[in-house]
Scaffold this motif. Structure first.
Motif, PDB file in Angstrom:
ATOM      1  N   ASN A 274       0.830  -1.198   0.000  1.00 28.47           N
ATOM      2  CA  ASN A 274       0.000   0.000   0.000  1.00 28.47           C
ATOM      3  C   ASN A 274       0.871   1.258   0.000  1.00 28.47           C
ATOM      4  O   ASN A 274       0.632   2.208  -0.751  1.00 28.47           O
ATOM      5  CB  ASN A 274      -0.921  -0.009   1.225  1.00 28.47           C
ATOM      6  N   TYR A 275       1.910   1.257   0.846  1.00 30.94           N
ATOM      7  CA  TYR A 275       2.825   2.405   0.880  1.00 30.94           C
ATOM      8  C   TYR A 275       3.628   2.503  -0.412  1.00 30.94           C
ATOM      9  O   TYR A 275       3.929   3.595  -0.896  1.00 30.94           O
ATOM     10  CB  TYR A 275       3.770   2.275   2.076  1.00 30.94           C
ATOM     11  N   ARG A 276       3.972   1.362  -0.996  1.00 26.74           N
ATOM     12  CA  ARG A 276       4.750   1.376  -2.236  1.00 26.74           C
ATOM     13  C   ARG A 276       3.951   2.021  -3.370  1.00 26.74           C
ATOM     14  O   ARG A 276       4.493   2.786  -4.174  1.00 26.74           O
ATOM     15  CB  ARG A 276       5.164  -0.048  -2.608  1.00 26.74           C
ATOM     16  N   GLN A 277       2.673   1.700  -3.440  1.00 30.96           N
ATOM     17  CA  GLN A 277       1.846   2.263  -4.506  1.00 30.96           C
ATOM     18  C   GLN A 277       1.678   3.771  -4.371  1.00 30.96           C
ATOM     19  O   GLN A 277       1.456   4.467  -5.364  1.00 30.96           O
ATOM     20  CB  GLN A 277       0.480   1.576  -4.511  1.00 30.96           C
ATOM     21  N   SER A 278       1.793   4.279  -3.156  1.00 31.27           N
ATOM     22  CA  SER A 278       1.690   5.727  -2.960  1.00 31.27           C
ATOM     23  C   SER A 278       3.047   6.410  -3.032  1.00 31.27           C
ATOM     24  O   SER A 278       3.140   7.632  -2.846  1.00 31.27           O
ATOM     25  CB  SER A 278       1.034   6.025  -1.603  1.00 31.27           C
ATOM     26  N   GLY A 279       4.109   5.636  -3.310  1.00 30.96           N
ATOM     27  CA  GLY A 279       5.441   6.205  -3.436  1.00 30.96           C
ATOM     28  C   GLY A 279       6.135   6.473  -2.112  1.00 30.96           C
ATOM     29  O   GLY A 279       7.074   7.278  -2.069  1.00 30.96           O
ATOM     30  N   HIS A 280       5.697   5.818  -1.026  1.00 30.09           N
ATOM     31  CA  HIS A 280       6.295   6.037   0.291  1.00 30.09           C
ATOM     32  C   HIS A 280       6.725   4.699   0.899  1.00 30.09           C
ATOM     33  O   HIS A 280       6.429   4.391   2.063  1.00 30.09           O
ATOM     34  CB  HIS A 280       5.303   6.741   1.232  1.00 30.09           C
ATOM     35  N   THR A 281       7.449   3.925   0.101  1.00 32.42           N
ATOM     36  CA  THR A 281       7.883   2.616   0.574  1.00 32.42           C
ATOM     37  C   THR A 281       8.756   2.719   1.810  1.00 32.42           C
ATOM     38  O   THR A 281       8.636   1.897   2.739  1.00 32.42           O
ATOM     39  CB  THR A 281       8.654   1.880  -0.537  1.00 32.42           C
ATOM     40  N   ASP A 282       9.617   3.722   1.844  1.00 29.16           N
ATOM     41  CA  ASP A 282      10.519   3.885   2.986  1.00 29.16           C
ATOM     42  C   ASP A 282       9.744   4.142   4.273  1.00 29.16           C
ATOM     43  O   ASP A 282      10.106   3.664   5.357  1.00 29.16           O
ATOM     44  CB  ASP A 282      11.505   5.014   2.732  1.00 29.16           C
TER      45      ASP A 282
END
Length: 409
Positions: A269-277
């Protein structure tokens, strides 16, 4: 007190009447005893001599000679069922039901008993039919409970839910598995193509209501985690990433032991929003408070992918030092061996341990750790590689801790 002369006559008369009554009782008892078949006394003798099989044969002979002995028929049928001799148990109860003169109360009793025979024999259709016939008798509660088990084993969740509602109308007690029945209905709706989102929404709302009725509310309960997981899946199917993240993160706070089951979805979910870190940082912080093997594996792999060898192995060393785990080391080596050979050649690990030696080390560890890489039911001990809300072995609900065997031993 004055003495009355007529007492001299009354006392012998009363004594004589008592003597006559005793003689009559003895004669009646002897008469009834003589009317019993010899097989009855043989059966009693076998029981006293601890020969149950021969005793059963003797009592079966009594039942054949005297069909009126309904209680003996019930006792034999129950005994056969407990011994697993289902065919004989069914025959005994069928012989009772075939009698036209059997009183209604005993007919209902026989129907109830043969229904249990069918259920234990796995003849679910016949068992359901028999239980439905006694659902409005004195055996109603037992019959409805059995119907719930039948519908549950058939995964007929709508009928199981209706049966639970009938049970709650008969007895004032919570039925925790109702929450899971509603969740199973929601999962079935989400699994269809196309997914029936409205049906899933309705089922999850019903699950929330059923959970609210339970008298014992406890933080971290399995049913609470499951509802949140399915709510997140429903949001994902609708393309609502924000609400999905809220539900997934609620599990980290409300049911932290279940974080390993949702960590991959939360990170995606965070990866899809560009906030994987950011997602990785949340999982890493959660691991520090609630370490688990599933979470360790995910965090290590993601660190290896995002930040490289150094941070990943620093995390692994610290994690294995604070929580030693053979299975954790096995997964760590597996992740390293899965990395491209050229990437390994540029890493410090390749200079310290040859590729062949690393593979040999991992195979030795894996041989001993694979038996620990399972979930286990706390009620029957059934082990499985996948997590189950209902044990496939004993069919009990919420008996699988969300941790691997090595973590709970």
């Amino acid at each position: 007190m004055d003495f009355e002369p007529w007492w001299l006559i009354a006392v012998p008369v009363l004594f004589g009447l008592g003597w006559i009554a005793a003689r009559v009782d003895i004669r009646q008892m002897l008469s009834e005893t003589r009317s019993l078949p010899d097989s009855y006394f043989k059966g009693l003798n076998f029981i006293l001599n601890e020969e149950p099989d021969r005793a059963i044969d003797a009592f079966v002979e009594v039942a054949k000679l005297d069909p009126e002995t309904t209680e003996l028929h019930f006792a034999l049928g129950s005994l056969f069922r407990r011994r697993g001799e289902m065919e004989r148990a069914i025959r005994v109860h069928q012989s009772l039901l075939s009698r036209a003169d059997l009183p209604q109360a005993e007919r209902e009793h026989a129907l109830h008993e043969i229904a249990h025979d069918y259920l234990k024999a796995g003849m679910l259709d016949r068992a359901e039919e028999a239980f439905l016939q006694v659902e409005h008798t004195r055996f109603a509660v037992s019959a409805v409970r059995a119907l719930i088990r039948i519908y549950e084993s058939e995964h007929d969740w709508p009928r199981a839910i209706e049966a639970v509602k009938r049970l709650t109308a008969l007895v004032d007690e919570p039925v925790p598995q109702l929450v899971h029945y509603q969740c199973e209905q929601a999962l079935s709706a989400l699994s269809q193509k196309p997914a029936k989102l409205d049906v899933a929404q309705t089922a999850l709302d019903a699950a929330e209501n059923a959970a609210g009725i339970l008298k014992v509310q406890r933080k971290g309960a399995a049913y609470q985690a499951r509802i949140a997981i399915l709510r997140a899946a429903l949001c994902r199917a609708k393309g609502e990433s924000g609400p999905e993240r809220v539900y997934l993160e609620s599990i980290l706070s409300d049911a932290p032991d279940y974080a390993g089951l949702v960590a991959a979805d939360l990170l995606e979910n965070y990866r899809q929003s560009g906030h994987t870190d950011q997602g990785l940082a949340i999982l890493k912080s959660h691991y520090a408070l609630y370490p688990s093997l599933d979470l360790f594996n995910l965090v290590f792999r993601e660190l290896r992918s995002q930040e490289g060898y150094g941070p990943a192995w620093a995390f692994a060393r610290e994690a294995l030092r604070s929580t030693p785990s053979l299975l954790g080391l096995d997964r760590l080596l597996e992740a390293e061996l899965a990395v491209d050979h050229r990437a390994q050649a540029d890493s410090p690990a390749a200079t310290a341990v040859a590729q062949a030696d690393l593979s040999l080390l991992r195979s030795l560890i894996h041989k001993h750790s694979q038996r620990l890489d399972r979930y286990a039911c706390t009620q029957c001990g059934f082990e499985a590689r996948n997590y189950y809300w209902q044990c496939p072995g004993c069919n009990a609900w919420e008996t699988y801790p969300p941790r691997r065997l090595e973590e709970i031993r």
